[in-house]
Enzyme design. Structure first.
Site, short mmCIF file in Angstrom:
data_model
loop_
_atom_site.label_atom_id
_atom_site.label_comp_id
_atom_site.label_asym_id
_atom_site.label_seq_id
_atom_site.Cartn_x
_atom_site.Cartn_y
_atom_site.Cartn_z
N MET A 102 0.83 -1.19 0.00
CA MET A 102 0.00 0.00 0.00
C MET A 102 0.87 1.25 0.00
SD MET A 102 -3.01 -1.18 0.21
CE MET A 102 -2.79 -2.83 -0.38
N CYS A 103 1.87 1.20 0.90
CA CYS A 103 2.72 2.36 1.08
C CYS A 103 4.15 1.86 1.16
CB CYS A 103 2.36 3.09 2.39
SG CYS A 103 0.60 3.51 2.53
N ARG A 104 5.06 2.75 1.27
CA ARG A 104 6.47 2.43 1.48
C ARG A 104 6.97 3.37 2.55
NH1 ARG A 104 7.69 -2.31 -0.47
NH2 ARG A 104 5.69 -2.40 0.58
#
Lengths: 278, 278, 278, 278
Positions: A1-3
């Site tokens: 989803m994110c980093r």
């Protein structure tokens, strides 16, 4: 989803952390290799510690990180020995600064990759579990921010691993009560400005990737000719959603269902088990 | 705090409504005469009804209205017979699209000038009073949005005046329980796409200004040579935070503690009294 | 670099054009298959024709298209029989509304995928070649906008193919004078609100992809059971950077160094050859 | 049109400069007392010097300064001994980061309150007067940025007062050739990171206000009990569009048609006379 990326160690220009590595976080915002999404363009945030008498600074933007000029300017002028950075891929929530990580409460920062399953259904119960004195501080609509305030409610500032275990326990209990099969998917980092705690866990036991950098003294032995490793403080450590480059021996996967502590002296890694509410 | 405008009548180009009048809403965004704040530069929003088979459209922006090019473009190309428009002056809440009025639920729009007193303290109790099935729709952090969902919970779609009276009753009860002297200050407009209900009320009986335009047939008698008044549908009505110009006889103050209904046939005005929760 | 779409035909809800197709332009903003870049997240723009007495409307945003709520709102409420849409992948220029396509002058729209080679070096000479009366209208910093004003200077409004051929001739001449090997790479669409002209060309004869939809009467024969094709006006035509889906027979590549005209009656396709300045 | 502030002296937290004074620049963004416009809400910018081996940092935003959270965050964490800050009231130009002051070239910053008269008509000639090697750096559409690059073309880095006199001479000559009655209205500040030059001039001899702070040793004598004045470096100096408070004796109007130099040792003030092009 994110980093995301968490750094602790020798004071570093944020530019060196975010832009210089081969497969930097800024590069990951456009071309993630290991993420559930290849593009993390729904805003970003950084948090860093400076003057110890003040809370950490946060800078949140709804623009994609890869072309944000203010981020590049700031990154070239701000140094810190403890930095959190996060690029967001929204799973539907609004793109607004109050939904950008890292979140802050007092001297604490918090960021997350993953999600609370079916958060729309469990949101009200989870928010109700937040202490009424903390409730008004919730500004955005993300699962992550509610998770943070739940952890704060359950003792984050006193015993982070225990509080996160309890918060995950509540999230799983509430989720299951609402019929959610896999209530949580998470890699989380939190810090008080001194130590960093990083967690890798998911209800389905198939968690998002998480890596930590090899200890500097080991890197010095592996690469005796690399001047960077000679300069770095031996305490320097990076924790990242995905490796920033391909240097053999430099990155280590965090095992499933564990958490690590980056602290003065030896860092630690421990099993992580949610604690169901009584 | 804010300035708003509600229009019902002959289909009108939004540009004619927002930009053309002498003291237009766009002008009020920069130079309000009657507002608590002279500048309403913390974002804006418009809502309008088009295809009756679809919910109304909303356009929200965090930029000041006075220089927003997209608003000017859209206003020059969209006509509607029912338009809500709002320019915001934040009292501290985040400047984000999810905090911009008008708010929408199904075919309903809602906008507000004023505030819930000491909302940070009463927010949790007021949100808890929202029906759990509606709770996940709350996206922003404004008092106004919570007020809207409270009114929806209490029957807005069935009987707007009664629902708003109950919602204000809850807000006043919760506020007083928390020691808030003046729990609400409001001018509110809401619509289902057919009728408009507009309320003027404050706990301290000193409410923000609200005006409605004189009936078109009266304006025709007053100004027999004005071609605009000849063209307008006799049902055309504007309700505004402050008059859009200085035409004598064209604007009428809404009395303290009343609400009006703009509807097919004769419009109505009635006293407004909050209904305390049982 | 970018992805674009030009539509002419039966009045269509913009939503049906931008969001509904399998591999829609919005999808291409996040996951382009054929683009030089997979992500086109550096802003977007749409232009459309409504009231024939007014110039076309444009809506420009610096946010990525995939999560832009205002675009989704507008797309669900605006219909038009001639629409241009563009998602941008900046090659370094600032992310600002004045750099978003389509560009507009009077009743004309213009959009571009590709680049003028080494524009920083040739920019001044190219801008100088713009008519002084048009020069003040240039608001942004893109090569595309300068290209548009150059074409306007060279007769776009009278003879679009000839003007574009002359403009490309100037760009190639100026570029070569500055030692640029491949002065232009382009797919361009322009319209006066009646006809659409679309060009595919590059100095290196290796141009970005461009497709046009098959004529509606042919599609009806191919797919006699598809109700969409029965409804569409026979004049309906789409021109796109990459196909919006995988329907066999629905999409045709525009050949290298050609331009097409979408117009009432039979559409045309012709070779495109730049005209060097005298 | 705009309001600005230039600071040189003891390292100061930007927060103390921008938010703490009674009538701070942030306050002026919402409620200017002396400006041509009371609201300066069309973006803002700050520039500051840190690591002497790097160019100054700039932070530009299109949001109004009064509610910008990132500005407040940064202001609370960044200290500098040389700061430029500017709040913008656009006279029609686009609201975009590339139109925000201060502008930067190498180690130089430049900001401006006022306008070049009828810039749309004179823009092309003025841009042509910019050195071709500098021309590609112009990114925005403001008169101010063109003025800056004109001054750079005419020797700003070698002799700022002479270069500005020549640039104003060119602007007046070009303006008059185009029939502009009053070609320039300006208060300008520029710096190389060491000294600050501030100019007050207008073709009509009726220039926007400009003030400088009284020398610290004089302030110490005037206010022997004020601890702030005891702490400040004696070289500390502020130059502002309008005073930051009402302390008697603290602010001095810059006379019409003069410029001042803030430098190590005694500051200077001199008459300013444009130099017409040969």
């Amino acid at each position: 989803m994110c980093r995301w990326l968490a750094y602790s160690g020798s004071p570093v220009l944020i530019e060196d952390l975010l832009y210089k590595p081969t497969h930097s976080l800024i590069d990951q915002s456009l071309h993630s290799r290991l993420g559930a999404e290849t593009t993390n363009g729904d805003g970003f945030g950084i948090g860093w510690y400076g003057d110890p008498s003040r809370p950490p600074a946060v800078f949140h933007s709804i623009e994609p990180a890869w072309n944000e000029r203010n981020l590049r300017e700031l990154a070239g002028h701000i140094s810190s020995s403890l930095v959190f950075a996060h690029v967001r891929a929204s799973t539907g929530g609004a793109i607004q600064q109050t939904n950008c990580h890292p979140f802050r409460h007092g001297s604490w920062l918090w960021m997350h990759n993953g999600f609370i399953g079916d958060f729309e259904r469990t949101k009200r119960d989870l928010r109700l579990a937040v202490d009424p004195s903390l409730y008004p501080e919730i500004e955005g609509t993300t699962d992550t921010e509610t998770f943070f305030y739940l952890a704060l409610t359950l003792g984050l500032e006193d015993d982070p691993p225990a509080a996160v275990a309890r918060a995950v326990g509540v999230i799983e209990a509430v989720g299951r009560r609402h019929g959610v099969e896999h209530p949580i998917q998470m890699t989380v980092a939190t810090t008080n400005g001194e130590d960093i705690w990083a967690f890798r866990y998911s209800s389905e036991q198939d968690s998002r990737s998480l890596y930590f950098s090899t200890a500097v003294d080991t890197l010095r032995q592996l690469y005796p000719d690399n001047p960077l490793f000679q300069q770095l403080d031996v305490e320097t450590r990076l924790i990242v959603s995905e490796p920033l480059g391909d240097l053999p021996g430099a990155w280590n996967a965090v095992p499933e269902s564990t958490y690590g502590i980056v602290q003065p002296g030896a860092d630690e890694i421990h099993p992580f088990t949610p604690v169901a509410p009584a």
